[in-house]
Design an enzyme around this catalytic site. Structure first.
Site, short mmCIF file in Angstrom:
data_model
loop_
_atom_site.label_atom_id
_atom_site.label_comp_id
_atom_site.label_asym_id
_atom_site.label_seq_id
_atom_site.Cartn_x
_atom_site.Cartn_y
_atom_site.Cartn_z
N CYS A 49 -0.40 1.02 15.07
CA CYS A 49 -1.44 0.14 14.52
C CYS A 49 -0.96 -1.30 14.33
O CYS A 49 -1.75 -2.16 13.90
CB CYS A 49 -1.94 0.70 13.20
SG CYS A 49 -2.54 2.39 13.37
N GLU B 88 0.48 -1.78 -0.03
CA GLU B 88 0.37 -3.15 0.47
C GLU B 88 0.03 -4.11 -0.66
O GLU B 88 0.57 -5.22 -0.74
CB GLU B 88 -0.69 -3.24 1.56
CG GLU B 88 -0.79 -4.63 2.18
CD GLU B 88 -1.79 -4.74 3.30
OE1 GLU B 88 -1.83 -5.78 3.98
OE2 GLU B 88 -2.56 -3.77 3.51
#
Length: 477
Positions: A224, A376
């Protein structure tokens, strides 16, 4: 010995080292000691063209406008999406019924404005050797090159133009069909174009062949993070003199039975919102339960700054930094503290020569998975500290609208980031109803698109295997 003497004599006679390459090479002045290799200044790189195929529409304009207006490209999964040509209807419907995730972010296909005209890009003769992910790359590349106004005619310009287009998976549906032939003992019916259809580098290959580009021909495959790595690698190729212009990005079309089944078995896909597909992709939201698999392509034309200025090209942004890292932790799960993501962002900033408080907008990788989004967010909070909590740092994930485009995600989101900078609009995070508890004070993703001054943007892309990439773009000079 005689062969060597003859070969040396032939080289001397033909003057190989000075003939067609006389502009690059000169006669050696010493055969005993090698000096240091030649050095070249690190050149500046800008974005001059954009092209896109996404679940929000075909073309940059259609996709960007749909994104800013809060539209969603996710819909219910259908039997046609599974790409099981040649299978009996009973098998097809049985497969569809067994899939826990019943949502998909597919490219709208048709002949209307904003739809992908498959007949135009996959002619009958092309279908033999060109899978859909390749046709998406060709469509997005044509738009990007047209936008850039770059259509070189002479051989020297073509030699200085390269291609860096990667993909995450390739054409799994072709592999499924081939496996069916083997199980039925009909292997002799396998297409001679089977291998060229599934190879990831064939998207770059077809673009290079179509336009005659003889510069670097490169295809990253980093899950990804592919799209971001492709753009970052192309940026470096120009920066270090391998090319003047690069067509760069990522492409993917893996909305097929085997890919969806595989991600379902990995418990990566959303299953809670089968009855309300447009609510399924919800980055940073407390009720997220997995990503929505999507498809598409994002292509940028990158160009050396002086080359772009000389031909008076339109400049969207400067590519300012490219950071990479590895989690070295787990094949699918990031470290809880987000150290890998932190390193990628920190390195992009360092290369860009910017401080954290000089970043205006972050397009997060956030895919709508419970662990990944939180990790994240931690990394962003750790790196940007007070700037993150001040409310001056705009943050969003556009995957709420597009789903997760796998190998194309990083490129599509890089384009969205450049457009945010170009239009001074930070796009929203769709379906963000109840932000994760990690967010507080001014540190929270955007629930609505925000008109604001944007001079610098950062976009993140992370992939299986712990591979991380961050790209930094700034306003053009």
């Amino acid at each position: 010995m005689m062969r060597i003497q003859k070969w040396n004599s032939k080289l001397k006679h033909n003057n190989v080292f000075r003939s067609s390459n006389s502009r690059y090479f000169k006669n050696s002045t010493s055969s005993d000691v090698f000096g240091p290799p030649p050095t070249s200044p690190q050149r500046r790189v800008v974005v001059t063209g954009l092209g896109m195929v996404s679940p929000l529409g075909t073309g940059v304009k259609a996709s960007w406008e749909a994104l800013i207006e809060g539209k969603c490209g996710v819909r219910a999964l259908t039997a046609e999406d599974l790409n099981m040509e040649g299978f009996e209807n009973e098998t097809l419907l049985g497969t569809l019924e067994q899939l826990p995730s019943q949502v998909v972010a597919a490219v709208p296909r048709g002949k209307n404005v904003g739809e992908f005209d498959e007949e135009n890009w996959l002619h009958s003769k092309d279908k033999k050797y060109m899978a859909r992910f390749i046709s998406y790359a060709l469509r997005a590349s044509e738009e990007a090159l047209r936008d850039a106004g770059w259509s070189p005619e002479d051989s020297e310009q073509k030699e200085k133009t390269g291609v860096a287009i990667g993909g995450g998976i390739g054409s799994i549906s072709d592999i499924l069909e081939a496996a069916k032939l083997i199980s039925e003992q009909r292997v002799r019916r396998l297409s001679p174009f089977f291998i060229p259809r599934i190879l990831i580098n064939m998207a770059a290959g077809h673009v290079s062949i179509k336009y005659g580009f003889k510069g670097p021909n490169h295809a990253a495959a980093t899950a990804c993070a592919t799209g971001a790595h492709s753009i970052g690698d192309a940026f470096r190729m120009i920066r270090f003199g391998d090319a003047e212009v690069m067509v760069a990005g990522g492409t993917e079309s893996s909305t097929d039975a085997l890919s969806i089944a595989g991600f379902c078995r990995a418990r990566a896909l959303s299953t809670k919102y089968n009855s309300s597909p447009q609510k399924a992709s919800r980055p940073f939201d407390c009720n997220r339960d997995g990503f929505v698999i999507g498809e598409g392509a994002g292509i940028m034309v990158l160009e050396e700054l002086e080359h772009a200025k000389q031909r008076r090209a339109k400049i969207y942004a400067e590519v300012r930094g490219y950071g990479m890292s590895g989690d070295a932790h787990h094949i699918t799960q990031p470290q809880n503290d987000g150290h890998g993501a932190f390193l990628a962002m920190e390195r992009a900033l360092k290369q860009a020569g910017l401080f954290p408080d000089q970043v205006d907008y972050i397009n997060a990788h956030a895919t709508s998975t419970p662990l990944g989004d939180c990790v994240e967010a931690k990394a962003i909070k750790t790196l940007f500290t007070e700037h993150a909590t001040s409310g001056n740092l705009a943050l969003s994930s556009t995957k709420g609208a597009t789903g997760h485009l796998l190998g194309a995600a990083g490129a599509v989101e890089a384009i969205f980031s450049v457009l945010a900078l170009h239009h001074d609009i930070a796009p929203l995070t769709l379906n963000l109803e109840e932000p994760d508890p990690i967010f507080h004070d001014g540190f929270t993703p955007l629930k609505a698109s925000r008109k604001m001054s944007i001079k610098s943007v950062l976009t993140n892309s992370f992939g299986f295997g712990g591979t991380n990439a961050s790209l930094m773009f700034t306003s053009p000079l």
